[in-house]
Scaffold this active site. Sequence first.
Site, PDB file in Angstrom:
ATOM      1  N   LYS A   1       1.895  -2.711   6.670  1.00  0.00           N
ATOM      2  CA  LYS A   1       2.289  -2.622   5.270  1.00  0.00           C
ATOM      3  C   LYS A   1       3.769  -2.253   5.124  1.00  0.00           C
ATOM      4  O   LYS A   1       4.419  -2.696   4.166  1.00  0.00           O
ATOM      5  CB  LYS A   1       1.387  -1.626   4.535  1.00  0.00           C
ATOM      6  CG  LYS A   1      -0.052  -2.127   4.385  1.00  0.00           C
ATOM      7  CD  LYS A   1      -0.108  -3.494   3.705  1.00  0.00           C
ATOM      8  CE  LYS A   1      -1.516  -4.006   3.520  1.00  0.00           C
ATOM      9  NZ  LYS A   1      -1.575  -5.311   2.826  1.00  0.00           N
ATOM     10  N   SER A  25       0.860  -1.188   0.000  1.00  0.00           N
ATOM     11  CA  SER A  25       0.000   0.000   0.000  1.00  0.00           C
ATOM     12  C   SER A  25       0.891   1.230   0.000  1.00  0.00           C
ATOM     13  O   SER A  25       2.066   1.163   0.390  1.00  0.00           O
ATOM     14  CB  SER A  25      -0.882  -0.011   1.258  1.00  0.00           C
ATOM     15  OG  SER A  25      -1.538   1.215   1.429  1.00  0.00           O
ATOM     16  N   TYR A  78      -2.284  -0.060  10.571  1.00  0.00           N
ATOM     17  CA  TYR A  78      -2.294  -0.555   9.194  1.00  0.00           C
ATOM     18  C   TYR A  78      -0.980  -0.205   8.497  1.00  0.00           C
ATOM     19  O   TYR A  78      -0.378  -1.046   7.813  1.00  0.00           O
ATOM     20  CB  TYR A  78      -3.475   0.050   8.444  1.00  0.00           C
ATOM     21  CG  TYR A  78      -3.574  -0.367   6.998  1.00  0.00           C
ATOM     22  CD1 TYR A  78      -4.022  -1.631   6.644  1.00  0.00           C
ATOM     23  CD2 TYR A  78      -3.232   0.520   5.973  1.00  0.00           C
ATOM     24  CE1 TYR A  78      -4.130  -2.013   5.311  1.00  0.00           C
ATOM     25  CE2 TYR A  78      -3.337   0.154   4.642  1.00  0.00           C
ATOM     26  CZ  TYR A  78      -3.786  -1.111   4.319  1.00  0.00           C
ATOM     27  OH  TYR A  78      -3.882  -1.488   3.005  1.00  0.00           O
TER      28      TYR A  78
END
Length: 234
Positions: free
Chosen positions: A160, A143, A156
């Site tokens: 990533k 991402s 998050y």
Amino acid sequence: MSKFQSPSLKTIVITGVTRGLGQALALHFAQLGNTVVGCGRSVAGIEAMRRKCGPPSDFVMLDVTDGAGVGRWANRVLKTIGIPDLLINNAAAINRNANFWETPEAEFSQVIDVNLKGVGNVLRSFLPAMVAKNRGVIINMSSGAGRMGIGSIATYCATKWGIEGLTQSLADELPDGMAAIPLSPGMVNTEMLRTNFGEEAYNHPTPEVWVEKAAPFILQLGPKDNGMPLSTPA
């Protein structure tokens, strides 16, 4: 590749196929004639994928955080379908918007378990057979949040960034002829993006539009791309 399959087609394993990018990729690849093997946590979603794709593609309900379950699934796939030409770790979770110190421990753990441990479970289950045959491309979905910090989704982002490091390290370990690639899909109007970006998500392409450029790009990736942090075409 599965038995009787044309050499120009591939056996593709994808996690998280019941929605979003995973679903779009699985449907697109299957429509091209590839054998797609996938998993997801939604019973209804898996049944829908089975109806839409049909044999020889195969879909099962599975949570990637279940290491033993992933191992049994991989063993069955390797024995009945074969070694994947393309392994896409797509399944992911995201935390609700919050300062990091306000993110509940259970939510933090869930995102870590799916986004990092889940990828590890899949890799450990499929890679030994792939490495033994010196065959296959591994794509770990990353991402933009794995390449820059974004407030309110620190958990998050951490996973990533972890995927970026894990994948580039894995690339150093693989034999020549294989590849591991951290791939950012860019901004796509998925349920996950809407959860965190609200109405802004509708300014970006849907998975069905995104996949038209993303799928051909993914299919041409190979050893030349090993370890490179890439992004799908806009």
